[in-house]
Each structure stands twice: as C-alpha cells, then as structure tokens.
Scaffold this motif. Structure first.
Motif, short mmCIF file in Angstrom:
data_model
loop_
_atom_site.label_atom_id
_atom_site.label_comp_id
_atom_site.label_asym_id
_atom_site.label_seq_id
_atom_site.Cartn_x
_atom_site.Cartn_y
_atom_site.Cartn_z
N GLY A 47 14.07 -1.38 -2.79
CA GLY A 47 12.80 -1.05 -3.41
C GLY A 47 11.67 -1.37 -2.46
N PRO A 48 10.44 -1.03 -2.83
CA PRO A 48 9.30 -1.31 -1.95
C PRO A 48 9.17 -2.81 -1.68
N THR A 49 8.89 -3.13 -0.43
CA THR A 49 8.75 -4.54 -0.05
C THR A 49 7.40 -4.82 0.59
N THR A 50 6.50 -3.83 0.61
CA THR A 50 5.19 -4.00 1.21
C THR A 50 4.11 -3.60 0.21
N LEU A 51 2.90 -4.05 0.46
CA LEU A 51 1.78 -3.67 -0.38
C LEU A 51 1.63 -2.15 -0.44
N ARG A 52 1.65 -1.50 0.73
CA ARG A 52 1.45 -0.05 0.78
C ARG A 52 2.54 0.68 0.02
N GLY A 53 3.75 0.12 0.04
CA GLY A 53 4.85 0.75 -0.67
C GLY A 53 4.71 0.70 -2.17
N LEU A 54 3.81 -0.18 -2.66
CA LEU A 54 3.59 -0.31 -4.10
C LEU A 54 2.27 0.33 -4.54
N ALA A 55 1.73 1.20 -3.69
CA ALA A 55 0.42 1.79 -3.98
C ALA A 55 0.42 2.61 -5.26
N ASP A 56 1.56 3.21 -5.61
CA ASP A 56 1.60 4.07 -6.81
C ASP A 56 2.18 3.37 -8.03
N ARG A 57 2.37 2.05 -7.95
CA ARG A 57 2.93 1.31 -9.08
C ARG A 57 1.82 0.64 -9.89
N PRO A 58 2.08 0.36 -11.17
CA PRO A 58 1.11 -0.42 -11.96
C PRO A 58 1.01 -1.85 -11.44
N TRP A 59 -0.16 -2.46 -11.64
CA TRP A 59 -0.40 -3.82 -11.17
C TRP A 59 -0.93 -4.69 -12.30
N VAL A 60 -0.67 -5.99 -12.19
CA VAL A 60 -1.32 -6.98 -13.03
C VAL A 60 -2.11 -7.91 -12.11
N LEU A 61 -3.39 -8.10 -12.42
CA LEU A 61 -4.27 -8.95 -11.63
C LEU A 61 -5.08 -9.83 -12.57
N ALA A 96 -4.85 -2.68 2.81
CA ALA A 96 -3.57 -1.98 2.97
C ALA A 96 -3.72 -0.47 2.75
N GLY A 97 -4.92 -0.02 2.35
CA GLY A 97 -5.19 1.41 2.27
C GLY A 97 -5.07 2.04 0.91
N PHE A 98 -5.13 1.24 -0.16
CA PHE A 98 -5.04 1.85 -1.49
C PHE A 98 -5.84 1.05 -2.50
N GLU A 99 -6.15 1.72 -3.61
CA GLU A 99 -6.83 1.10 -4.75
C GLU A 99 -5.77 0.86 -5.82
N PRO A 100 -5.53 -0.39 -6.21
CA PRO A 100 -4.43 -0.66 -7.14
C PRO A 100 -4.70 -0.08 -8.53
N ASP A 101 -3.63 0.40 -9.14
CA ASP A 101 -3.68 0.90 -10.53
C ASP A 101 -3.50 -0.31 -11.44
#
Length: 300
Positions: free
Chosen positions: A183-197, A215-220
């Motif tokens: 599975g994704p192991t980097t921040l950029r690899g998780l750009a299209d996943r939901p986030w909790v902050l 890392a080049g993305f705006e978290p969802d």
C-alpha cells in the motif's frame, strides 16, 4: 502604596480581556471588580482603563502598572518557592495542564512516582491543548503545563514563561489500514485518500497542512478531532490516513503499519512550562523529575 489585590485585578483584566471573565475566574461580581479597579485608579491618580466599544482596555499607564505588578508577583512566587523548600515534605496543590497523549502516556506514571515520594502533595490534572493551557498558565489558572512544539512550526514563547524540554516524540505516517501488506507508504501516495487531522487553529493542524502541501497535495480532510485515539481508530478501520505520534502507543507495539516522514519533520518536542520565578518550587521540580522518569520509561 498601591493595594496588591487591586493590582492583581488589573493584571487579570489584561490577561483575560473582560471584566466578566475576571469576575468569573475569581468568583466576584463584575460590579465588584469594576469598583475595585475604580478605587485603584483613584489611588494611582490617572485613568488605567479606557472604553473600546463595549469592552475596556488598559491605558498606557495601566500597562506600566501591570508590568511592575508582574515583577512583584514573580518575586512573591520566588518567596513561596523558598518557603516550600524549607519544609520537610511537600504539601498543597499543584495544578497541571497537559495535552492528551502526554496525559495518557506520561502523567499517570509520574503521578505514581509522586504518590510514593510525596504523599501529601495533591496534584490536580486538567487535559487541555497548549493553545489554551499556556495563556491560562500566565493567568495563574495552572502552575505547570505539559505542551508540544511541532517541527518547523515553533510557537512564539510568551514572556514570563520558563520552558524545560522533556522529550522528543517521533511522528509517523499511518495509512488507512486494510490488512494488506502492500500500500502507499509516502505522503504523496496518500494524496487521494481521506484524512483525519486536528481542528483548524491548532499547531498540529498547521504542521500537518504544511507537510501535505510541501508534498504537493491538499489533503481531503473528512474527520477533525483533537482526540488522537479517534485518529487511531479511524486508521485501524481503514477510514482515514493520519499522522500519529509514538506517545499514542504508551510504549506498546503499534497496531497499524507506520512509515517515516521527510527528514526534519519526524518528531515533535514535548516540554513543560511554568511562570518565571516558579521553576525552583519543590513541587514543580518534583513533578518535572517524575515526568522525566516517566518519559525515559516510555519507548515505542
């Protein structure tokens, strides 16, 4: 000679902002606070407050008087520390504020150590975030605050506060757990996943947003909470990616795969803060020593 009680009311007004807040904090009526401050103005001979809309603020002369009041109160706290140091055992109440993960992982063990070494010391602990705890420390609501500072995002250190570093707490990337090995192991690899902050306005949120944008993305962002145990549960059930500190494990084995963050962004600093002049109080020194032993014992 100015009345110290009235000087403290003026200082409280500077830190709390309104007469109502001062009255609530000190269990007075707003009219009583206003009357006391009017009497202080008569003692000083110049206006100390001026109206700003429905509120009041300190005049230049009021600010001067509060600065001297701070110095007087600092000396009184030093005197209190010296008196406490002259006693055989620690007594009284120590009021502590701590953010959640430190309250869960560090504070209980520190309390156990203090219970054994200083059984007559009463420790009152409040869980609250540093954004609220540090101003409350200056307002004398707490005696010691356990706080955090995120990498690349140092908060301004308010005057009148003495800080002592406690430990480094590594931060790691936690993808939504699916049970699969890959599975994704980097921040950029998780750009299209939901986030909790954490919520907006917190240091943790500002740090996390900067990390993702670099890392080049705006978290969802689908979930917002200051409760990191909720962050962990959402990761464990595959609902969100998160940024988890090692203290969340309390020294136990992690339950989800974790991955390293970019260099220079890999740990937050945990520290304790007290008012200037208070650091040599025996209760403060004892609690800080107990926290250090607790931090040394907690390893992921």
């Amino acid at each position: 000679m100015f009345d110290l009680h009235r000087l403290r009311l003026l200082r409280e007004l500077k830190h709390r902002g309104t007469l109502a807040a001062v009255a609530a904090a000190l269990s007075y009526s707003p009219s009583s606070v206003s009357q006391q401050l009017s009497q202080l103005e008569s003692e000083v001979g110049v206006p100390l407050l001026e109206p700003v809309g429905r509120r009041v603020r300190l005049t230049e002369q009021g600010e001067i008087l509060v600065a001297h009041t701070e110095a007087v109160l600092e000396r009184l706290e030093q005197a209190e520390a010296e008196i406490a140091a002259s006693l055989v055992d620690l007594t009284g109440t120590l009021r502590v504020a701590s953010f959640q993960t430190a309250a869960l992982s560090l504070v209980p063990a520190a309390l156990s150590l203090l219970r054994d070494t200083h059984p007559m010391l009463r420790v009152h602990v409040t869980q609250t975030e540093p954004e609220n705890a540090l101003p409350a420390l200056l307002a004398r609501d707490f005696d010691l605050v356990v706080a955090e500072e995120y990498p690349g995002n140092p908060d301004p250190r308010p005057p009148g506060v003495e800080r002592e570093d406690l430990c480094e707490d590594p931060l790691r990337l936690a993808p939504p757990y699916t049970g699969a090995a890959a599975g994704p192991t980097t921040l950029r690899g998780l750009a299209d996943r939901p986030w909790v902050l954490e919520p907006e306005g917190t240091a943790a949120r500002h740090w996390a947003m900067t990390l993702c944008r670099d890392a080049g993305f705006e978290p969802d962002i689908r979930f917002e909470s200051t409760d990191l145990l909720l962050h962990l549960r959402l990761v464990e059930h595959g609902h969100a990616a998160a940024l988890l500190p090692d203290l969340v494990w309390h020294g136990r084995t992690p339950t989800v795969p974790l991955h390293s963050l970019p260099r220079g962004r890999r740990s937050r600093r945990v520290f304790t803060a007290v008012r200037r002049g208070r650091s040599q109080h025996p209760a403060i020194r004892a609690f800080r020593a107990a926290l250090r032993r607790s931090a040394d014992a907690v390893r992921p």
